[in-house]
Design an enzyme around this catalytic site. Sequence first.
Site, PDB file in Angstrom:
ATOM      1  N   HIS A   1      61.044  93.476  43.271  1.00 39.80           N
ATOM      2  CA  HIS A   1      59.647  93.389  43.712  1.00 39.80           C
ATOM      3  C   HIS A   1      59.356  94.435  44.777  1.00 39.80           C
ATOM      4  O   HIS A   1      59.913  94.392  45.881  1.00 39.80           O
ATOM      5  CB  HIS A   1      59.349  91.989  44.251  1.00 39.80           C
TER       6      HIS A   1
ATOM      7  N   GLN B   1      53.217 100.273  50.585  1.00 42.72           N
ATOM      8  CA  GLN B   1      53.238  99.536  51.854  1.00 42.72           C
ATOM      9  C   GLN B   1      54.316 100.041  52.811  1.00 42.72           C
ATOM     10  O   GLN B   1      54.262  99.784  54.015  1.00 42.72           O
ATOM     11  CB  GLN B   1      53.390  98.033  51.594  1.00 42.72           C
TER      12      GLN B   1
ATOM     13  N   ARG C   1      47.092  91.457  55.849  1.00 39.88           N
ATOM     14  CA  ARG C   1      46.484  91.965  54.622  1.00 39.88           C
ATOM     15  C   ARG C   1      45.233  92.788  54.923  1.00 39.88           C
ATOM     16  O   ARG C   1      44.972  93.790  54.266  1.00 39.88           O
ATOM     17  CB  ARG C   1      46.146  90.802  53.674  1.00 39.88           C
TER      18      ARG C   1
ATOM     19  N   TYR D   1      49.466  97.822  42.167  1.00 38.21           N
ATOM     20  CA  TYR D   1      48.065  97.403  42.039  1.00 38.21           C
ATOM     21  C   TYR D   1      47.040  98.371  42.584  1.00 38.21           C
ATOM     22  O   TYR D   1      45.840  98.131  42.484  1.00 38.21           O
ATOM     23  CB  TYR D   1      47.844  96.004  42.613  1.00 38.21           C
TER      24      TYR D   1
ATOM     25  N   ARG E   1      45.241  83.391  42.384  1.00 40.10           N
ATOM     26  CA  ARG E   1      44.008  83.680  43.134  1.00 40.10           C
ATOM     27  C   ARG E   1      43.218  84.782  42.427  1.00 40.10           C
ATOM     28  O   ARG E   1      42.000  84.740  42.324  1.00 40.10           O
ATOM     29  CB  ARG E   1      44.339  84.195  44.542  1.00 40.10           C
TER      30      ARG E   1
ATOM     31  N   HIS F   1      58.113  85.012  45.187  1.00 39.64           N
ATOM     32  CA  HIS F   1      58.096  84.160  46.393  1.00 39.64           C
ATOM     33  C   HIS F   1      58.342  82.686  46.039  1.00 39.64           C
ATOM     34  O   HIS F   1      59.383  82.161  46.371  1.00 39.64           O
ATOM     35  CB  HIS F   1      56.807  84.296  47.220  1.00 39.64           C
TER      36      HIS F   1
ATOM     37  N   ASP G   1      59.707  94.156  48.482  1.00 40.80           N
ATOM     38  CA  ASP G   1      58.291  93.827  48.607  1.00 40.80           C
ATOM     39  C   ASP G   1      57.508  94.796  49.499  1.00 40.80           C
ATOM     40  O   ASP G   1      57.123  95.867  49.068  1.00 40.80           O
ATOM     41  CB  ASP G   1      58.179  92.371  49.095  1.00 40.80           C
TER      42      ASP G   1
END
Length: 455
Positions: free
Chosen positions: A56, A61, A82, A121, A210, A269, A320
């Site tokens: 992942h 980031q 975020r 994304y 979500r 997660h 991540d």
Amino acid sequence: MTEFHAETCLLPDGWASGVSMTVDADGRISALAAGTSPAPDAVRLGAVLPGMANLHSHSFQRAMAGLTERRGGSEDSFWSWRQLMYAFNERLTPDHVEAVAALVQVEMLESGFTSAGEFHYLHHGPDGTPYDDRAEMAGRICAAAGATGIALTLLPVYYRYSGFGEAEASHGQRRFLHDPDSYASLIEAAQRHVGALPHARLGLAPHSLRAASVKDISAILPLVENAPVHIHISEQVQEVEDCLAANGQRPVAWLMDHLTVNDDWCLIHATHMDEAETAALARSGAVAGLCPLTEANLGDGLFPAEAYLEAGGRIGIGSDSHIRIDLAEELRLLEYGVRLTRRRRNALAGPGQSTGRTLFEAALAGGAQALKQPARGLAVGERADFVELDTADPVLAGRSGDALLDSWLFCGDKRQVRSVHVGGRERVREGRALVRDKVAAAYRSAIADLLDGAG
Ligand code: ZN
């Protein structure tokens, strides 16, 4: 054909000494034997482990790692992090994304990962308009993998809503968004980039419950045959509460009741599960994709590792947000989380078993399954992905077998990683990726550009 000879090697059925391994031109192991002496022209290796999957990654980031450690005015949480992340990614160009992804992959290789799942994304231009090549950004991640040599499983993310109940996406999310039709075009374009890259695979990644409805997830699943399917789930308590309010069920329970979750799936997660969800996920054959360092950094909570592993659940690890990229430290923190809460030692190993070996082999198998990258470790017919530890390093002095793995995972870090091969090809030598200098220079220049503009 290349001939390797390892002093000691972790094979699928355990440790062996004097292991000779022949790798063919396709990067596969064509012969393997233990108890041998090195052939004169063999590449001599110390302790060899099968290469691990990092399942992942949001590579962009990495550029903001360390920039969100100052407390804000109110209570800091995942959600305030975020907001900062969204502000940062407004500025990212395809060149930045490629430069940052390459550095992430170099750091992964140098810490012992040989494949990476990029849960990608950031698709569109700054105002939300798709690039001419809809998979421009995905293509840049493939280009980075072409340069670094890591085996890539590209997971283009399907993102549509800002919350449960199909809430409209926010302005900060405009670079991520698709509907099922435009996502099909993205997948088609991404397929071209992935198809041109050795060892690469394409998967599907509905971002979360979500951001994607069950109806939309059902619509996109047929787009790639036999695809790995990854989804973020139950990372945050608020997400569980929102799902309960919208659907009357917790996220993992809701997902498993509405879609067929099987061993193609990886639930990222899955931190906040009740007992029934923990047992159901373990039974499903899916992998729980754990990211202990990021989960700690973001204050997410602790995954119910003890109950889940006892129930036969499968796990893999990912870095991540890349607050730090270190294979040994991810597995160590997974165990330490349990030790600190349960006030026990060796909590995740069975009686008489090594904790390091237990966690390493679990993450090896789960990571390979989740990315659909080589699964059986070092065996004839498998791709030659392997990591050599430096047995001359004091951390490993006098250690062999499981004690060597325990010493590395609990006392060491990437400094004991001496060389790394992917598909039989050397990618790290003396602890440094062969492309490190070039990649680090491009990264520094991308960061200077990003931070300069940010004022
Ligand atoms: Zn993530």
